[in-house]
Scaffold this active site. Sequence first.
Site, PDB file in Angstrom:
ATOM      1  N   ARG A  67     -12.094  23.145  -3.356  1.00  0.00           N
ATOM      2  CA  ARG A  67     -11.477  22.468  -4.493  1.00  0.00           C
ATOM      3  C   ARG A  67     -11.631  23.363  -5.716  1.00  0.00           C
ATOM      4  NH1 ARG A  67     -15.493  23.177  -7.102  1.00  0.00           N
ATOM      5  NH2 ARG A  67     -14.506  21.977  -8.740  1.00  0.00           N
ATOM      6  N   GLY A  68     -10.982  22.965  -6.819  1.00  0.00           N
ATOM      7  CA  GLY A  68     -10.948  23.827  -7.998  1.00  0.00           C
ATOM      8  C   GLY A  68      -9.637  24.613  -7.952  1.00  0.00           C
ATOM      9  N   ALA A  69      -8.911  24.602  -9.080  1.00  0.00           N
ATOM     10  CA  ALA A  69      -7.527  25.100  -9.073  1.00  0.00           C
ATOM     11  C   ALA A  69      -7.369  26.526  -8.515  1.00  0.00           C
ATOM     12  CB  ALA A  69      -6.948  24.980 -10.483  1.00  0.00           C
ATOM     13  N   ARG A 110      -2.314  19.040  -2.603  1.00  0.00           N
ATOM     14  CA  ARG A 110      -2.830  18.416  -3.837  1.00  0.00           C
ATOM     15  C   ARG A 110      -1.821  18.724  -4.952  1.00  0.00           C
ATOM     16  NH1 ARG A 110      -8.980  19.024  -5.325  1.00  0.00           N
ATOM     17  NH2 ARG A 110      -8.537  17.079  -6.414  1.00  0.00           N
ATOM     18  N   GLN A 217     -19.074  16.716  -8.718  1.00  0.00           N
ATOM     19  CA  GLN A 217     -19.007  18.195  -8.735  1.00  0.00           C
ATOM     20  C   GLN A 217     -20.068  18.790  -9.660  1.00  0.00           C
ATOM     21  OE1 GLN A 217     -16.366  16.168  -8.947  1.00  0.00           O
ATOM     22  NE2 GLN A 217     -14.501  17.079  -8.145  1.00  0.00           N
ATOM     23  N   ASP A 258      -6.768  22.529 -14.546  1.00  0.00           N
ATOM     24  CA  ASP A 258      -5.960  22.516 -13.315  1.00  0.00           C
ATOM     25  C   ASP A 258      -4.514  22.900 -13.587  1.00  0.00           C
ATOM     26  OD1 ASP A 258      -8.337  20.654 -12.687  1.00  0.00           O
ATOM     27  OD2 ASP A 258      -7.467  21.296 -10.779  1.00  0.00           O
ATOM     28  N   ASN A 268      -7.219  18.410 -16.551  1.00  0.00           N
ATOM     29  CA  ASN A 268      -8.496  18.796 -15.927  1.00  0.00           C
ATOM     30  C   ASN A 268      -9.153  17.531 -15.390  1.00  0.00           C
ATOM     31  OD1 ASN A 268     -10.446  20.882 -15.273  1.00  0.00           O
ATOM     32  ND2 ASN A 268     -11.785  19.946 -16.788  1.00  0.00           N
ATOM     33  N   LYS A 269     -10.291  17.687 -14.782  1.00  0.00           N
ATOM     34  CA  LYS A 269     -10.999  16.586 -14.118  1.00  0.00           C
ATOM     35  C   LYS A 269     -11.085  15.344 -14.995  1.00  0.00           C
ATOM     36  CE  LYS A 269     -12.193  16.435 -10.799  1.00  0.00           C
ATOM     37  NZ  LYS A 269     -11.335  15.804  -9.777  1.00  0.00           N
TER      38      LYS A 269
END
Length: 365
Positions: A67-69, A110, A217, A258, A268-269
């Site tokens: 995960r993570g862009a 995603r 996270q 992201d 973002n998150k």
Amino acid sequence: MKREPVSGSSSPLDLLRERANSSVVPIKWEGHRLYLLDQRILPHKEIWLEYSSARGVAQAIRDMVVRGAPAIGITAAFGMVLAAFELSDSDRTTFIERWLGETEFMLQARPTAINLKWAIERLKEKIDRHPELETDGLAILLEKEALSIWSEDIQANLDIGSYGQALLPDVGKVLTHCNAGSLATGGYGTALGVIRAAVSRGKKIEVVANETRPWLQGARLTAWELIRDGIPVTLIVDGAAGFLMQRGEIGAVVVGADRIAGNGDVANKIGTYAIAELARANGIPFYVAAPVSTIDPEICSGDQIPIEERGAREVITLAGKEIAAHGVSVENPVFDITPHRLVSAIITDAGVLVPPYDSAIHACL
Ligand code: MRU
């Protein structure tokens, strides 16, 4: 076809070791197999999962093994390399038709991180630019391109670190949200890259990590990475961030992204927007660190960014155990949009962008 290792391209891992004395990476590409460090079970177990098909890789992205862009983009690129090798015995027309079909599955894995689409577009362009190549040549070409995407991401993070470290205080606490570190990128990290670079230049930075419900996270990944690097880190529950700011404990906020719209709005998150508002209310600079590949030039404002909604289970359970009242309804948007007016600067590999973002972004693309 017989698969020889790609020659002439420097290993992304060597780049990381040489330039940053850092070795945590979420991805390995060995013997034409992709290996992903299973981020669902970190930090207590370090298990590498092996992938040999594009569909398997798409599922791993959907399930958040990785995960993570930027890490999602690199992983998707290697997934499409696996598809290319699988198809390399077919003729060029069939290869392109089936390979493009596989990209559709990958693109749906995603929706919010633009890096996934960006990486696939780069591979598509490579194919278009080489009409002379047969399918085995195309597969090798795509493998080289995926390795370049990975190496370039590491270099971008190192550059983001160099530019961004100057913005952090010489001494102080820096708040971050989610994980925008080595695990979320090709290595080194964006937001954590800025912090790593500041620490390596002698700044006395302590990190305050939001735990980042529901996926944790911050508690699991950011804390793990920073402890490994010997960077002081304190974990807080998400709701404590405002109180620490109000007490004057936080010198700056730095987060990843992201997707960034053409006007500087940042996806973002989930929880990032609230932190940005709190930072503004308390007079604390709020920085976003992201490579230029996270900017979506086709989207002019944040309300056009698709926001991923995930299942209720992530919210009603904690470590696999049900915690919520039976029958409660749940909403689980996993990203939010921070309006550009709250962003003090966007730290990119092309330099530090400051408002007005539309012209700054236009100039760096
Ligand atoms: O749902 P995740 O863990 O993929 O979300 C990750 C983030 O929101 C990160 O901050 C973002 O991708 C930047 S990573 C360099």
